[in-house]
Design a protein around this motif. Structure first.
Motif, PDB file in Angstrom:
ATOM      1  N   TYR A 112      16.769  -1.524   2.783  1.00 47.75           N
ATOM      2  CA  TYR A 112      16.417   0.009   2.560  1.00 47.75           C
ATOM      3  C   TYR A 112      15.555   0.401   1.401  1.00 47.75           C
ATOM      4  O   TYR A 112      15.761  -0.069   0.405  1.00 47.75           O
ATOM      5  N   CYS A 113      14.823   1.267   1.942  1.00 50.90           N
ATOM      6  CA  CYS A 113      14.003   2.010   0.946  1.00 50.90           C
ATOM      7  C   CYS A 113      14.795   2.648  -0.193  1.00 50.90           C
ATOM      8  O   CYS A 113      15.843   3.437   0.301  1.00 50.90           O
ATOM      9  N   GLU A 114      14.730   2.392  -1.503  1.00 49.05           N
ATOM     10  CA  GLU A 114      15.602   2.979  -2.577  1.00 49.05           C
ATOM     11  C   GLU A 114      15.250   4.643  -2.719  1.00 49.05           C
ATOM     12  O   GLU A 114      16.284   5.309  -2.990  1.00 49.05           O
ATOM     13  N   GLY A 133      15.787   5.680   1.938  1.00 44.27           N
ATOM     14  CA  GLY A 133      16.974   5.014   3.011  1.00 44.27           C
ATOM     15  C   GLY A 133      16.374   4.550   4.169  1.00 44.27           C
ATOM     16  O   GLY A 133      17.002   4.056   4.926  1.00 44.27           O
ATOM     17  N   TYR A 134      14.886   4.501   4.272  1.00 44.86           N
ATOM     18  CA  TYR A 134      14.269   3.972   5.626  1.00 44.86           C
ATOM     19  C   TYR A 134      14.549   2.566   5.437  1.00 44.86           C
ATOM     20  O   TYR A 134      14.501   1.713   4.578  1.00 44.86           O
ATOM     21  N   ASN A 135      14.517   2.187   6.663  1.00 41.95           N
ATOM     22  CA  ASN A 135      15.262   0.481   7.034  1.00 41.95           C
ATOM     23  C   ASN A 135      13.849  -0.045   7.165  1.00 41.95           C
ATOM     24  O   ASN A 135      13.166   0.248   8.003  1.00 41.95           O
ATOM     25  N   THR A 167       4.382  -0.901   1.162  1.00 41.94           N
ATOM     26  CA  THR A 167       4.734   0.620   0.766  1.00 41.94           C
ATOM     27  C   THR A 167       5.750   1.122   1.918  1.00 41.94           C
ATOM     28  O   THR A 167       5.384   1.088   3.122  1.00 41.94           O
ATOM     29  N   CYS A 168       6.692   2.013   1.535  1.00 43.10           N
ATOM     30  CA  CYS A 168       7.590   2.542   2.678  1.00 43.10           C
ATOM     31  C   CYS A 168       6.686   3.343   3.586  1.00 43.10           C
ATOM     32  O   CYS A 168       6.207   4.333   2.784  1.00 43.10           O
ATOM     33  N   PRO A 169       6.805   3.315   4.605  1.00 43.33           N
ATOM     34  CA  PRO A 169       6.032   3.890   5.445  1.00 43.33           C
ATOM     35  C   PRO A 169       6.569   5.420   5.802  1.00 43.33           C
ATOM     36  O   PRO A 169       5.780   6.507   6.214  1.00 43.33           O
ATOM     37  N   GLU A 170       7.616   5.855   5.171  1.00 43.57           N
ATOM     38  CA  GLU A 170       8.489   6.994   5.308  1.00 43.57           C
ATOM     39  C   GLU A 170       8.072   7.879   4.061  1.00 43.57           C
ATOM     40  O   GLU A 170       7.817   9.121   4.318  1.00 43.57           O
ATOM     41  N   CYS A 171       8.155   7.304   2.980  1.00 43.35           N
ATOM     42  CA  CYS A 171       8.049   8.147   1.751  1.00 43.35           C
ATOM     43  C   CYS A 171       6.979   7.719   0.884  1.00 43.35           C
ATOM     44  O   CYS A 171       6.586   8.110  -0.233  1.00 43.35           O
ATOM     45  N   GLY A 172       6.308   6.537   1.143  1.00 43.35           N
ATOM     46  CA  GLY A 172       5.276   6.013   0.157  1.00 43.35           C
ATOM     47  C   GLY A 172       5.661   5.396  -1.140  1.00 43.35           C
ATOM     48  O   GLY A 172       5.023   5.147  -1.828  1.00 43.35           O
TER      49      GLY A 172
HETATM   50 ZN   LIG Z   1      10.992   5.416   1.680  1.00 39.15          ZN
END
Ligand SMILES: [Zn+2]
Length: 139
Positions: free
Chosen positions: A26-28, A31-33, A42-47
């Motif tokens: 999970y993204c720190e 929380g995106y999986n 890079t997290c696609p949800e929050c960058g």
């Molecule tokens: Zn994220």
């Protein structure tokens, strides 16, 4: 050939290049999986830029690393307590030495106050991310 730590880091990252996260990670920040995404990406949800390589684990949610900052809180209680004791005694007896000691205790407590504050904020953020993960996994 001498290799610096950053060279070694780059080599280790290369080892994981093209590898895909097989299990729930999970993204720190949000929380995106990140499962099915690359190890270094890079997290696609929050960058949030993350690195899930073992021993690196940057930007990755790790519940066990976020604990109540007990040591810093204890240091705040001790130093503020000392400041109060010497301060009250010093004011009552108009003793400049005690007031100076109280001031030193108070100044000593400042970095611990800051660290305890930061630790508690991290803890609150981590709990919020954990709730987010639990909610999304429950869907
Ligand atoms: Zn994220």
């Amino acid at each position: 050939m001498a290799m610096s730590q950053s060279d070694l880091d780059r080599l280790a990252d290369d080892t994981y290049k093209g590898h895909i996260l097989q299990s729930s990670t999970y993204c720190e920040r949000c929380g995106y999986n990140l499962r099915t995404l690359p190890y270094v990406y890079t997290c696609p949800e929050c960058g949030n830029e993350y690195n899930a390589r073992p021993l690196k684990m940057k930007g990755i949610f790790q519940p066990h690393t976020t604990r109540v900052p007990v040591g810093d809180i204890a240091a705040v209680v001790f130093s503020v307590g000392g400041a109060l004791l010497f301060g009250i005694g010093g004011i009552r007896s108009a003793d400049p030495t005690r007031i100076t000691i109280a001031t030193m205790f108070l100044l000593m407590s400042l970095p611990f106050q800051w660290r305890a504050y930061r630790g508690l904020r991290r803890l609150a953020h981590s709990r919020a991310v954990a709730r987010q993960i639990a909610m999304e996994e429950g869907e």
